[in-house]
Scaffold this active site. Structure first.
Site, PDB file in Angstrom:
ATOM      1  N   ARG A 234       0.868  -1.175   0.000  1.00 56.18           N
ATOM      2  CA  ARG A 234       0.000   0.000   0.000  1.00 56.18           C
ATOM      3  C   ARG A 234       0.906   1.228   0.000  1.00 56.18           C
ATOM      4  O   ARG A 234       1.971   1.231   0.639  1.00 56.18           O
ATOM      5  CB  ARG A 234      -0.904   0.035   1.237  1.00 56.18           C
ATOM      6  CG  ARG A 234      -2.095  -0.915   1.184  1.00 56.18           C
ATOM      7  CD  ARG A 234      -3.151  -0.485   0.160  1.00 56.18           C
ATOM      8  NE  ARG A 234      -4.304  -1.369   0.136  1.00 56.18           N
ATOM      9  CZ  ARG A 234      -4.455  -2.392  -0.726  1.00 56.18           C
ATOM     10  NH1 ARG A 234      -3.522  -2.652  -1.621  1.00 56.18           N
ATOM     11  NH2 ARG A 234      -5.550  -3.128  -0.698  1.00 56.18           N
ATOM     12  N   GLU A 263      -3.527   7.664  -3.739  1.00 55.11           N
ATOM     13  CA  GLU A 263      -4.114   7.203  -5.006  1.00 55.11           C
ATOM     14  C   GLU A 263      -5.635   7.328  -5.054  1.00 55.11           C
ATOM     15  O   GLU A 263      -6.228   7.348  -6.133  1.00 55.11           O
ATOM     16  CB  GLU A 263      -3.679   5.756  -5.318  1.00 55.11           C
ATOM     17  CG  GLU A 263      -4.168   4.700  -4.370  1.00 55.11           C
ATOM     18  CD  GLU A 263      -3.636   3.307  -4.714  1.00 55.11           C
ATOM     19  OE1 GLU A 263      -2.413   3.133  -4.802  1.00 55.11           O
ATOM     20  OE2 GLU A 263      -4.470   2.401  -4.881  1.00 55.11           O
ATOM     21  N   HIS A 296      -1.797   0.424  -9.769  1.00 54.35           N
ATOM     22  CA  HIS A 296      -2.455  -0.567  -8.891  1.00 54.35           C
ATOM     23  C   HIS A 296      -3.037  -1.709  -9.738  1.00 54.35           C
ATOM     24  O   HIS A 296      -4.227  -2.029  -9.648  1.00 54.35           O
ATOM     25  CB  HIS A 296      -3.543   0.104  -8.037  1.00 54.35           C
ATOM     26  CG  HIS A 296      -3.837  -0.644  -6.779  1.00 54.35           C
ATOM     27  ND1 HIS A 296      -4.047  -0.032  -5.572  1.00 54.35           N
ATOM     28  CD2 HIS A 296      -3.946  -1.982  -6.530  1.00 54.35           C
ATOM     29  CE1 HIS A 296      -4.287  -0.947  -4.637  1.00 54.35           C
ATOM     30  NE2 HIS A 296      -4.225  -2.138  -5.204  1.00 54.35           N
TER      31      HIS A 296
HETATM   32  P1  NAD Z   1      -0.995 -11.570   4.570  1.00 53.25           P
HETATM   33  O1  NAD Z   1      -1.887 -11.159   5.698  1.00 53.25           O
HETATM   34  O2  NAD Z   1      -1.045 -12.971   4.095  1.00 53.25           O
HETATM   35  O3  NAD Z   1       0.536 -11.220   4.915  1.00 53.25           O
HETATM   36  C1  NAD Z   1       0.928 -10.033   5.536  1.00 53.25           C
HETATM   37  C2  NAD Z   1       2.140 -10.351   6.402  1.00 53.25           C
HETATM   38  O4  NAD Z   1       2.617  -9.126   6.948  1.00 53.25           O
HETATM   39  C3  NAD Z   1       1.818 -11.286   7.573  1.00 53.25           C
HETATM   40  O5  NAD Z   1       2.717 -12.372   7.588  1.00 53.25           O
HETATM   41  C4  NAD Z   1       1.961 -10.388   8.799  1.00 53.25           C
HETATM   42  O6  NAD Z   1       2.444 -11.096   9.936  1.00 53.25           O
HETATM   43  C5  NAD Z   1       2.991  -9.374   8.293  1.00 53.25           C
HETATM   44  N1  NAD Z   1       2.974  -8.125   9.053  1.00 53.25           N
HETATM   45  C6  NAD Z   1       1.910  -7.407   9.483  1.00 53.25           C
HETATM   46  N2  NAD Z   1       2.311  -6.310  10.138  1.00 53.25           N
HETATM   47  C7  NAD Z   1       3.675  -6.332  10.130  1.00 53.25           C
HETATM   48  C8  NAD Z   1       4.664  -5.468  10.657  1.00 53.25           C
HETATM   49  N3  NAD Z   1       4.350  -4.368  11.347  1.00 53.25           N
HETATM   50  N4  NAD Z   1       5.962  -5.804  10.452  1.00 53.25           N
HETATM   51  C9  NAD Z   1       6.299  -6.925   9.772  1.00 53.25           C
HETATM   52  N5  NAD Z   1       5.393  -7.786   9.260  1.00 53.25           N
HETATM   53  C10 NAD Z   1       4.097  -7.492   9.442  1.00 53.25           C
HETATM   54  O7  NAD Z   1      -1.347 -10.548   3.383  1.00 53.25           O
HETATM   55  P2  NAD Z   1      -1.032 -10.744   1.833  1.00 53.25           P
HETATM   56  O8  NAD Z   1      -2.175 -11.442   1.177  1.00 53.25           O
HETATM   57  O9  NAD Z   1       0.344 -11.270   1.663  1.00 53.25           O
HETATM   58  O10 NAD Z   1      -1.124  -9.216   1.336  1.00 53.25           O
HETATM   59  C11 NAD Z   1      -0.250  -8.239   1.846  1.00 53.25           C
HETATM   60  C12 NAD Z   1      -0.743  -6.864   1.402  1.00 53.25           C
HETATM   61  O11 NAD Z   1      -0.529  -6.712  -0.006  1.00 53.25           O
HETATM   62  C13 NAD Z   1      -2.252  -6.643   1.566  1.00 53.25           C
HETATM   63  O12 NAD Z   1      -2.602  -6.260   2.889  1.00 53.25           O
HETATM   64  C14 NAD Z   1      -2.528  -5.529   0.573  1.00 53.25           C
HETATM   65  O13 NAD Z   1      -2.399  -4.262   1.205  1.00 53.25           O
HETATM   66  C15 NAD Z   1      -1.425  -5.702  -0.471  1.00 53.25           C
HETATM   67  N6  NAD Z   1      -1.996  -6.138  -1.771  1.00 53.25           N
HETATM   68  C16 NAD Z   1      -1.801  -5.341  -2.866  1.00 53.25           C
HETATM   69  C17 NAD Z   1      -2.331  -5.724  -4.088  1.00 53.25           C
HETATM   70  C18 NAD Z   1      -2.113  -4.907  -5.342  1.00 53.25           C
HETATM   71  O14 NAD Z   1      -2.899  -5.029  -6.290  1.00 53.25           O
HETATM   72  N7  NAD Z   1      -1.065  -4.107  -5.426  1.00 53.25           N
HETATM   73  C19 NAD Z   1      -3.088  -6.883  -4.187  1.00 53.25           C
HETATM   74  C20 NAD Z   1      -3.243  -7.688  -3.052  1.00 53.25           C
HETATM   75  C21 NAD Z   1      -2.694  -7.297  -1.834  1.00 53.25           C
END
Ligand code: NAD
Length: 336
Positions: A234, A263, A296
């Site tokens: 994000r 955005e 995005h």
């Molecule tokens: P997920 O929940 O499977 O993984 C997130 C990881 O981050 C977890 O392992 C969690 O423990 C870790 N985490 C949380 N807070 C933390 C911190 N302060 N320090 C270190 N690690 C931390 O989520 P995911 O499915 O892998 O997605 C991650 C992010 O990617 C989503 O939340 C979303 O914002 C973003 N995303 C973007 C797009 C895009 O189109 N660009 C699409 C999907 C997801």
């Protein structure tokens, strides 16, 4: 169950219509949800929103008053929705986790390769019949150190891919995964160590209070001078102002991102006819040669869109049948 789909993009409508199988009355609007468009939900039991929609407290209040009982997100991230307030208002919320971590991780790799190997510059030069290579110097990924911040669903796929490139992988996460240590030899370290030792830093954390501006002036200073920063998480995980300064001072070598902190209201629209945008910070960011930005689009693959559509109607099905969806969101501390 009547469903209004906000922020419906032309390319996703066929996937959603296919997944619906004519079971539910569905209306699509290209408008994003906000306090001005919330009235469109009058007469609908459920709405579907995307990451650019605004489901903050005031909007949720309106939705509750209009009788909306369910919100299904077509995104994995849910930083744009005030989950606690929705719960308080009796509105059920579910997201679309795990729709395709491959789509996002692969896009992060595409950004990394394009930035490192100057693919966009090279392509535009060649289209003008300039076949010089003088400004196209990159580096091998093999034997480089990649720092993955957030090794959840997407970060784990990123680890697998970067392991395939022959990289050493450092990771930072709240909860280390022993399987990833075993399969890809990843080492969990604190953020500071990850930043100081990595040639590439790639962000895969959700946007929360803790991760807002996780990469700020101090963290950018800690990174290697030649390092590349990749962001498909994000926009607000990175402080854009600090990033612009760091790029100008050559504190890092480049930034490739699919997301931008402001955005909302800008992305998912074509502003090319006016030839201008009002966001001066974004203009400054885009003026830097070491910056690559995509709009995005990491989720825009056939597989991801089909899965998002299936998950959307799985959530709707559960609620229509009076069941709980396994994707329902709890009381996490989130920024709305
Ligand atoms: P997920 O929940 O499977 O993984 C997130 C990881 O981050 C977890 O392992 C969690 O423990 C870790 N985490 C949380 N807070 C933390 C911190 N302060 N320090 C270190 N690690 C931390 O989520 P995911 O499915 O892998 O997605 C991650 C992010 O990617 C989503 O939340 C979303 O914002 C973003 N995303 C973007 C797009 C895009 O189109 N660009 C699409 C999907 C997801």
């Amino acid at each position: 169950m009547k469903l209004l789909v906000y922020s419906a993009k032309k390319f996703e409508v066929p996937f959603l219509e296919r997944a619906n199988k004519n079971n539910y009355h569905v209306v699509f609007t290209h408008n994003a949800l906000d306090s001005e468009t919330a009235y469109q939900a009058v007469g609908f039991d459920a709405i579907s929103i995307f990451s650019g929609d605004d489901a903050s407290l005031t909007v949720l209040e309106k939705l509750r008053d209009f009788g909306v009982k369910y919100i299904t997100l077509r995104s994995a991230g849910y930083n744009n929705i005030h989950v606690k307030c929705a719960k308080r208002f009796g509105i059920k919320i579910a997201n679309a986790p795990d729709y395709s971590p491959y789509a996002i991780a692969e896009h992060a790799v595409a950004l990394l390769l394009a930035l490192n190997r100057k693919i966009v510059v090279a392509s535009s030069q060649v289209h003008q019949y300039n076949f010089l290579q003088d400004n196209l110097l990159g580096f091998d990924l093999n034997k480089k150190t990649v720092g993955i911040v957030g090794v959840g669903r997407i970060g784990a796929i990123m680890a697998k891919i970067m392991h395939g490139f022959g990289c050493t992988i450092l990771s930072n996460d709240l909860a280390p995964d022993p399987l990833l240590i075993k399969d890809y030899g990843i080492q969990y370290v604190d953020l500071e160590e990850l930043l100081t030792k990595s040639d590439i830093v790639t962000l895969h954390v959700p946007l929360t209070h803790d991760t807002h501006y996780l990469i700020d002036e101090i963290q950018l200073k800690a990174m290697k001078k030649g390092a590349l920063l990749i962001n498909t998480a994000r926009g607000a995980v990175v402080n854009t102002k600090a990033l612009i300064n760091a790029l100008k001072k050559n504190e890092i070598a480049g930034y490739a991102t699919d997301v931008y902190e402001k955005e909302k209201g800008l992305f998912f629209k074509d502003h090319s006819a006016s030839g201008d945008i009002k966001d001066h910070q974004l203009k400054e960011l885009l003026s830097l040669h070491a910056v690559l930005l995509t709009p995005h689009q990491a989720f825009v693959t056939k597989e991801a869109l089909a899965n998002i559509a299936d998950i959307t109607f799985y959530n709707i099905d559960c609620w229509a049948k009076g069941k709980e969806s396994k994707n329902e969101l709890g009381y996490e501390t989130l920024i709305s």
